[in-house]
Scaffold this motif. Structure first.
Motif, PDB file in Angstrom:
ATOM      1  N   GLY A 101     -85.240 104.679   8.555  1.00 14.66           N
ATOM      2  CA  GLY A 101     -85.658 105.990   9.051  1.00 14.66           C
ATOM      3  C   GLY A 101     -85.461 106.214  10.533  1.00 14.66           C
ATOM      4  N   PHE A 102     -84.761 105.306  11.221  1.00 12.89           N
ATOM      5  CA  PHE A 102     -84.525 105.473  12.655  1.00 12.89           C
ATOM      6  C   PHE A 102     -83.275 106.319  12.886  1.00 12.89           C
ATOM      7  N   ARG A 103     -83.095 106.691  14.148  1.00 13.75           N
ATOM      8  CA  ARG A 103     -81.979 107.532  14.559  1.00 13.75           C
ATOM      9  C   ARG A 103     -81.736 107.248  16.039  1.00 13.75           C
ATOM     10  N   ARG A 104     -80.659 107.758  16.565  1.00  9.80           N
ATOM     11  CA  ARG A 104     -80.438 107.561  18.003  1.00  9.80           C
ATOM     12  C   ARG A 104     -80.311 108.891  18.720  1.00  9.80           C
ATOM     13  N   SER A 105     -80.708 108.877  20.000  1.00  8.84           N
ATOM     14  CA  SER A 105     -80.449 109.968  20.926  1.00  8.84           C
ATOM     15  C   SER A 105     -79.937 109.321  22.196  1.00  8.84           C
ATOM     16  N   GLY A 106     -78.702 109.606  22.575  1.00  9.05           N
ATOM     17  CA  GLY A 106     -78.104 108.877  23.675  1.00  9.05           C
ATOM     18  C   GLY A 106     -78.007 107.409  23.317  1.00  9.05           C
ATOM     19  N   ASP A 107     -78.440 106.538  24.229  1.00  8.10           N
ATOM     20  CA  ASP A 107     -78.414 105.100  23.984  1.00  8.10           C
ATOM     21  C   ASP A 107     -79.671 104.594  23.274  1.00  8.10           C
ATOM     22  N   GLN A 108     -80.641 105.441  23.051  1.00  8.44           N
ATOM     23  CA  GLN A 108     -81.955 105.015  22.577  1.00  8.44           C
ATOM     24  C   GLN A 108     -82.115 105.196  21.069  1.00  8.44           C
ATOM     25  N   ILE A 109     -82.719 104.189  20.416  1.00 10.33           N
ATOM     26  CA  ILE A 109     -83.027 104.260  18.991  1.00 10.33           C
ATOM     27  C   ILE A 109     -84.512 104.582  18.830  1.00 10.33           C
ATOM     28  N   TYR A 110     -84.816 105.554  17.968  1.00  5.77           N
ATOM     29  CA  TYR A 110     -86.198 106.016  17.844  1.00  5.77           C
ATOM     30  C   TYR A 110     -86.499 106.417  16.404  1.00  5.77           C
ATOM     31  N   ARG A 111     -87.778 106.627  16.136  1.00  3.87           N
ATOM     32  CA  ARG A 111     -88.232 107.183  14.861  1.00  3.87           C
ATOM     33  C   ARG A 111     -89.530 107.926  15.101  1.00  3.87           C
ATOM     34  N   PRO A 112     -89.719 109.117  14.514  1.00  4.29           N
ATOM     35  CA  PRO A 112     -90.986 109.840  14.687  1.00  4.29           C
ATOM     36  C   PRO A 112     -92.170 109.018  14.188  1.00  4.29           C
ATOM     37  N   ASN A 167     -76.408 121.667  30.667  1.00  2.72           N
ATOM     38  CA  ASN A 167     -75.789 121.063  31.846  1.00  2.72           C
ATOM     39  C   ASN A 167     -75.080 119.787  31.404  1.00  2.72           C
ATOM     40  N   HIS A 168     -74.175 119.320  32.213  1.00  2.00           N
ATOM     41  CA  HIS A 168     -73.302 118.216  31.811  1.00  2.00           C
ATOM     42  C   HIS A 168     -74.072 116.909  31.651  1.00  2.00           C
ATOM     43  N   LEU A 169     -75.066 116.664  32.492  1.00  2.00           N
ATOM     44  CA  LEU A 169     -75.840 115.426  32.392  1.00  2.00           C
ATOM     45  C   LEU A 169     -76.608 115.373  31.071  1.00  2.00           C
ATOM     46  N   GLN A 170     -77.228 116.482  30.706  1.00  2.00           N
ATOM     47  CA  GLN A 170     -77.954 116.556  29.440  1.00  2.00           C
ATOM     48  C   GLN A 170     -77.010 116.336  28.267  1.00  2.00           C
ATOM     49  N   TYR A 171     -75.851 116.953  28.320  1.00  2.00           N
ATOM     50  CA  TYR A 171     -74.820 116.820  27.278  1.00  2.00           C
ATOM     51  C   TYR A 171     -74.425 115.362  27.083  1.00  2.00           C
ATOM     52  N   GLU A 172     -74.173 114.658  28.169  1.00  2.00           N
ATOM     53  CA  GLU A 172     -73.754 113.264  28.076  1.00  2.00           C
ATOM     54  C   GLU A 172     -74.884 112.357  27.597  1.00  2.00           C
ATOM     55  N   SER A 173     -76.087 112.558  28.137  1.00  2.00           N
ATOM     56  CA  SER A 173     -77.194 111.654  27.808  1.00  2.00           C
ATOM     57  C   SER A 173     -77.697 111.851  26.386  1.00  2.00           C
ATOM     58  N   PHE A 174     -77.463 113.011  25.801  1.00  2.00           N
ATOM     59  CA  PHE A 174     -77.889 113.289  24.436  1.00  2.00           C
ATOM     60  C   PHE A 174     -76.861 112.825  23.404  1.00  2.00           C
ATOM     61  N   LEU A 175     -75.586 113.121  23.633  1.00  2.00           N
ATOM     62  CA  LEU A 175     -74.583 112.931  22.590  1.00  2.00           C
ATOM     63  C   LEU A 175     -73.908 111.567  22.594  1.00  2.00           C
ATOM     64  N   PHE A 176     -73.741 110.969  23.752  1.00  2.00           N
ATOM     65  CA  PHE A 176     -72.883 109.792  23.835  1.00  2.00           C
ATOM     66  C   PHE A 176     -73.682 108.497  23.867  1.00  2.00           C
ATOM     67  N   CYS A 177     -72.976 107.399  23.631  1.00  2.00           N
ATOM     68  CA  CYS A 177     -73.637 106.103  23.465  1.00  2.00           C
ATOM     69  C   CYS A 177     -72.695 105.004  23.937  1.00  2.00           C
ATOM     70  N   ARG A 178     -73.239 104.032  24.654  1.00  2.00           N
ATOM     71  CA  ARG A 178     -72.402 102.971  25.213  1.00  2.00           C
ATOM     72  C   ARG A 178     -72.195 101.804  24.259  1.00  2.00           C
ATOM     73  N   TRP A 179     -73.017 101.682  23.223  1.00  2.00           N
ATOM     74  CA  TRP A 179     -72.958 100.491  22.368  1.00  2.00           C
ATOM     75  C   TRP A 179     -72.496 100.799  20.940  1.00  2.00           C
ATOM     76  N   LEU A 180     -72.054 102.002  20.689  1.00  2.00           N
ATOM     77  CA  LEU A 180     -71.740 102.427  19.326  1.00  2.00           C
ATOM     78  C   LEU A 180     -70.456 103.260  19.317  1.00  2.00           C
ATOM     79  N   PRO A 181     -69.531 102.986  18.401  1.00  2.00           N
ATOM     80  CA  PRO A 181     -68.339 103.837  18.314  1.00  2.00           C
ATOM     81  C   PRO A 181     -68.676 105.210  17.752  1.00  2.00           C
ATOM     82  N   ILE A 182     -68.073 106.232  18.313  1.00  2.00           N
ATOM     83  CA  ILE A 182     -68.303 107.615  17.905  1.00  2.00           C
ATOM     84  C   ILE A 182     -66.984 108.220  17.446  1.00  2.00           C
TER      85      ILE A 182
END
Length: 245
Positions: free
Chosen positions: A48-59, A127-142
């Motif tokens: 039930g987890f998911r990611r936002s940016g580089d972070q993995i979370y679950r409600p 804004n561009h910073l929000q766009y990058e920090s939300f959508l992209f990830c350094r440890w996972l192929p997209i």
């Protein structure tokens, strides 16, 4: 593979829910760096987890459990009559391309989409910073699934790629093409890509039945929901798979 529940987990502060304004949202956040790989993350998707940016979370909300993970078994999916019409409406004027790198023309399309379609949302103004920090990830192929109208980019579906599954992160499109039902089309494009890439599941994020913005996810069948730590068939409510704890 089914992942064991991680031992290193943080708990966020409570904040207002962006989907159900009357509720307070709180998140479990994975702190174990060993979990930040495509293989381990795929196991966490099963929990039930998911990611936002580089972070993995679950409600993990104090008084609400409305968020339920939703996934599609891609080999079983069949388009409805309505979905077929929308898919076929693209005709020969449109083409779908998969890319594994961000292109410079993504952000202007994202900015237009947020500015014209989501002025009441938490991502406005874009804004561009929000766009990058939300959508992209350094440890996972997209995989970026692009829709082109001749030589014009009109939609992008940002899609996480794991060994046996895909996870739909976010889709943005040109509002000028709204009549083509591009939100639906891009999910169908992700399903098509998952089938061709031999991925068993497409994860669609969280389903919230009481939120009108989320109702579109229930139109893709058969689907499975993660309820009380068990995957159940969404339509029949029968158990599909039990997660190990």
């Amino acid at each position: 593979m089914t992942e064991h529940f991680p031992s290193k987990i943080g708990l966020s502060q409570q904040f207002s829910c962006s989907y159900l304004p009357e509720q307070q949202e709180q998140l479990l956040v994975i702190l174990d760096h060993n979990c930040y790989t495509p293989e381990r993350f795929e196991g966490l998707l099963e929990l039930g987890f998911r990611r936002s940016g580089d972070q993995i979370y679950r409600p993990h909300c104090p008084k609400c459990n409305a968020c339920q993970s939703l996934r599609l078994p891609t080999y079983d999916f069949m388009q409805s009559k309505s979905q077929k019409r929308k898919w076929n409406k693209l005709n020969n004027e449109f083409s779908i391309v998969e890319s594994h790198e961000e292109r410079p023309n993504y952000y202007p399309l994202y900015e237009k989409y947020i500015s014209l379609r989501h002025q009441d949302g938490s991502m406005f103004p874009p804004n561009h910073l929000q766009y990058e920090s939300f959508l992209f990830c350094r440890w996972l192929p997209i995989t970026f699934i692009e829709l082109w109208h001749f030589d014009k980019l009109v939609a992008v579906a940002v899609t996480d790629t794991m060994p046996n599954s895909l996870s739909a992160i976010y889709t943005f499109f040109d509002p000028d093409y709204e009549s083509y039902s591009l939100g639906t089309v891009m999910i169908l494009a992700q399903i098509d890509y998952a089938q061709r890439a031999k991925k068993q599941y497409l994860y669609l994020g969280y389903q919230i039945d009481s939120c009108k913005k989320m109702k579109y996810k229930s139109h893709y069948k058969p689907a499975q929901r993660f309820i009380n730590d068990i995957w159940v068939n969404s339509d029949t409510n029968t158990t599909k798979k039990t997660a190990k704890k």
